[in-house]
Design an enzyme around this catalytic site. Structure first.
Site, short mmCIF file in Angstrom:
data_model
loop_
_atom_site.label_atom_id
_atom_site.label_comp_id
_atom_site.label_asym_id
_atom_site.label_seq_id
_atom_site.Cartn_x
_atom_site.Cartn_y
_atom_site.Cartn_z
CD GLN A 158 -2.66 1.18 2.23
OE1 GLN A 158 -2.82 0.42 3.34
NE2 GLN A 158 -3.71 2.42 2.54
CG HIS A 201 -6.13 2.45 -2.90
ND1 HIS A 201 -5.72 2.77 -1.63
CD2 HIS A 201 -5.29 1.84 -3.33
CE1 HIS A 201 -4.34 2.41 -1.52
NE2 HIS A 201 -4.16 1.94 -2.76
CG HIS A 236 -5.47 -1.91 -6.83
ND1 HIS A 236 -4.64 -1.13 -7.37
CD2 HIS A 236 -5.17 -1.78 -5.38
CE1 HIS A 236 -3.70 -0.64 -6.75
NE2 HIS A 236 -4.20 -0.80 -5.54
P1 AMP Z 1 -1.43 0.86 -3.68
O1 AMP Z 1 0.10 0.45 -4.23
O2 AMP Z 1 -2.21 -0.46 -3.51
O3 AMP Z 1 -1.35 1.87 -2.48
O4 AMP Z 1 -2.11 1.48 -5.05
C1 AMP Z 1 -1.94 3.04 -5.02
C2 AMP Z 1 -2.22 3.18 -6.79
O5 AMP Z 1 -2.43 4.42 -6.96
C3 AMP Z 1 -1.20 2.56 -7.79
O6 AMP Z 1 -1.61 1.53 -8.33
C4 AMP Z 1 -0.73 3.52 -8.33
O7 AMP Z 1 -0.49 3.51 -9.75
C5 AMP Z 1 -1.87 4.76 -8.26
N1 AMP Z 1 -1.65 6.04 -8.54
C6 AMP Z 1 -0.74 6.89 -8.08
N2 AMP Z 1 -0.98 8.21 -8.49
C7 AMP Z 1 -2.11 8.14 -9.15
C8 AMP Z 1 -2.80 9.17 -9.81
N3 AMP Z 1 -2.24 10.25 -9.89
N4 AMP Z 1 -4.05 8.77 -10.37
C9 AMP Z 1 -4.20 7.70 -10.64
N5 AMP Z 1 -3.83 6.75 -9.91
C10 AMP Z 1 -2.59 6.99 -9.09
#
Ligand code: AMP
Length: 116
Positions: free
Chosen positions: A96, A102, A104
């Site tokens: 995370q 969030h 996915h």
């Molecule tokens: P996690 O690693 O589970 O915390 O997921 C965070 C997610 O946010 C990752 O898959 C990133 O690619 C995504 N993310 C980061 N910055 C952005 C952004 N500006 N717009 C859309 N997704 C993003």
């Protein structure tokens, strides 16, 4: 980082652009900026919940709405029959990176199990 300043809060407030795919009173969903599959949507609660680990009984309805939104989007976007995966990374060891709960929603290719 305070809850007001996390990346996803800024996206919900429109301070950082995003590609929104769904919104209702409780949930906001947008395309992931670095998709790992042909469809990769992030579904987040509007409520300030840092992670799955923070949930209490009071959050049961909100948490359930993330799953309902995923199911609705799968049907609306046409990959319900083929299948899809929902992932909630929780904490550092699970990967995370953004401190706002969030989910996915990923689809459009074959997935392996166990995940990496
Ligand atoms: P996690 O690693 O589970 O915390 O997921 C965070 C997610 O946010 C990752 O898959 C990133 O690619 C995504 N993310 C980061 N910055 C952005 C952004 N500006 N717009 C859309 N997704 C993003």
């Amino acid at each position: 980082m305070s809850q007001n300043d996390n990346l996803f809060k800024k996206i919900m407030r429109g301070e950082i652009p995003s590609s929104k795919v769904y919104e209702d009173d409780d949930v906001f969903a947008f395309n992931d900026i670095s998709p790992v599959a042909p469809t990769h949507i992030l579904i987040i609660p509007k409520a300030p919940i840092d992670s799955l680990d923070e949930l209490t009984d009071d959050d049961a309805t909100t948490a359930g709405k993330l799953l309902v939104a995923a199911s609705k989007l799968a049907k609306k976007l046409g990959f319900s029959k083929d299948g899809y995966r929902c992932v909630i990374n929780t904490g550092a060891q699970a990967g995370q990176t953004v401190p706002h709960l969030h989910l996915h929603l990923i689809a459009g290719r074959d997935f392996i199990w166990p995940p990496g």
